[in-house]
Design a protein around this motif. Structure first.
Motif, PDB file in Angstrom:
ATOM      1  N   ASP A  73       0.988  -1.524   0.604  1.00 62.65           N
ATOM      2  CA  ASP A  73      -0.200  -0.124   0.196  1.00 62.65           C
ATOM      3  C   ASP A  73       0.872   1.689  -0.199  1.00 62.65           C
ATOM      4  N   HIS A  74       0.546   2.231  -0.885  1.00 64.23           N
ATOM      5  CA  HIS A  74       1.156   3.549  -0.559  1.00 64.23           C
ATOM      6  C   HIS A  74       2.388   3.232  -1.828  1.00 64.23           C
ATOM      7  N   TYR A  84      -4.608  11.698   1.643  1.00 65.50           N
ATOM      8  CA  TYR A  84      -3.345  11.009   0.634  1.00 65.50           C
ATOM      9  C   TYR A  84      -3.177  11.577  -0.467  1.00 65.50           C
ATOM     10  N   ASP A 123       1.635   2.270  -5.097  1.00 67.14           N
ATOM     11  CA  ASP A 123       1.486   2.422  -6.712  1.00 67.14           C
ATOM     12  C   ASP A 123       2.072   3.778  -7.753  1.00 67.14           C
ATOM     13  N   GLY A 131      -3.307   5.839  -7.689  1.00 66.77           N
ATOM     14  CA  GLY A 131      -2.419   5.028  -8.489  1.00 66.77           C
ATOM     15  C   GLY A 131      -3.080   3.905  -8.781  1.00 66.77           C
ATOM     16  N   ASP A 134      -6.041  -0.110  -7.421  1.00 63.55           N
ATOM     17  CA  ASP A 134      -7.610  -0.134  -7.863  1.00 63.55           C
ATOM     18  C   ASP A 134      -8.286  -0.941  -9.383  1.00 63.55           C
TER      19      ASP A 134
END
Ligand code: GLA
Length: 326
Positions: A16-17, A196, A19, A145, A148
């Motif tokens: 996570d974080h 974010y 991409d 990013g 998803d």
């Protein structure tokens, strides 16, 4: 005749974080999805839960509310050369929104598949994912990013997707049949639009803790892939714990509620647990032994999810040999 398009949400197992930093991600597409049922029309007219939106077939003009998503997707596809064919119909979903399960990406992908099909316009899956990523920015200003959108378009049943966000190279990693995946919604809505973008700026500015998270998280994704491949539950537990701690301490995207849920998951017998997605609320992802998963999910107020097929058209047709809705 109406045509149906189905796009799944996703749970990121780890990565996570990373991409938007050109790193590695390991999501699954899940068995919760957005469906678009439409027929060709002059403009794009869609109803969802009693609310109808109408936008131009090329996405131009001012729109409010959730109409910003079809407008943004149509505009991105128009920029790539899609003919302005509209569509009329409805959107239904069993994917909770705001729970960190990629619901806006699933909506974008389902809309994009429909818009492309109705105009006989074809794009490679990763081109389509990139267009929908840009649509997210255009619609709601979130500089997300590709995690998803790629998970929704490239997911595979019973497998995770290992994607290198720098090169867009990917491969599927079969998940051990003895493991089940559980998601637990914290009930706190993701505040992706504020924190974010701040985290991205801090990372780009070279803030040491933010950089350290991305570097160590990329390493953990590789370790997790190896651990899934040899079905090493102990290693997965350690790697998920480290990932959660890194997102909490180095990247500062956890919340007390997410931290509590992760601890409750281990106490309930989970093999591994961590926050998943953008953080600031949303969900945690839990790995459990298959036979104990239902009981653990019930205790945590979560649900067992299955790694599922990628987004696709599911219109029933005699000539269509693709599998229908499971
Ligand atoms: C959100 C974004 C993704 C990704 C995750 C964090 O879900 O939409 O692109 O950055 O956060 O991994």
């Amino acid at each position: 005749m109406r045509r149906r398009f189905r796009a799944p949400g996703r749970v990121n197992l780890i990565g996570d974080h990373t991409d938007y930093a050109g790193g590695l991600v390991l999501p699954i597409a899940v068995d919760l999805a957005v469906e678009v049922n439409v027929e060709p029309a002059e403009r794009v007219v869609l109803s969802s839960g009693g609310r109808t939106v109408e936008v131009a077939a090329d996405g131009t003009g001012d729109v409010e509310g959730w109409g910003r998503y079809p407008a943004a997707v149509a505009a991105e596809l128009a920029a790539l050369g899609r003919r302005p064919v509209g569509m009329e119909g409805d959107v239904v979903s069993d994917l909770p929104s705001g729970a960190g399960l990629g619901s806006s990406a699933a909506l974008e992908i389902a809309l994009a598949l429909a818009l492309c099909a109705l105009a006989d316009f074809e794009l490679e899956p990763l081109e389509l994912a990139s267009a929908c990523r840009r649509a997210e920015l255009r619609a709601v200003g979130v500089p997300c990013g590709i995690l998803d959108q790629a998970a929704s378009l490239l997911g595979r049943a019973d497998s995770a997707l290992l994607l290198d966000c720098a090169t867009l190279e990917y491969r599927h990693v079969p998940l051990p049949g003895t493991l089940a995946v559980i998601v637990v919604d914290s009930g706190e809505r993701e505040l992706a639009d504020t924190g974010y973008a701040d985290r991205q700026r801090e990372l780009a500015g070279g803030m040491p803790s933010r950089v350290r998270h991305v570097e160590t998280e990329n390493r953990r994704v590789r370790e997790a892939v190896a651990a899934f491949e040899r079905n090493d539950a102990d290693a997965l537990g350690r790697i998920f714990r480290e990932s959660h701690a890194s997102l909490r301490d180095d990247y500062d995207v956890s919340t007390p509620e997410l931290d509590r849920l992760v601890e409750r998951a281990y106490a309930a017998g989970a093999l591994a647990a961590r926050l998943t997605g953008g953080g600031f609320g949303g969900s945690i992802v839990v790995l459990a032994e298959h036979d104990r998963a239902a009981a653990i999910a019930e205790q945590l107020g979560g649900r067992v999810v299955r790694a599922s097929e990628a987004a696709r058209e599911i219109t029933p047709s005699k000539t269509d040999s693709r599998p229908g809705r499971a």
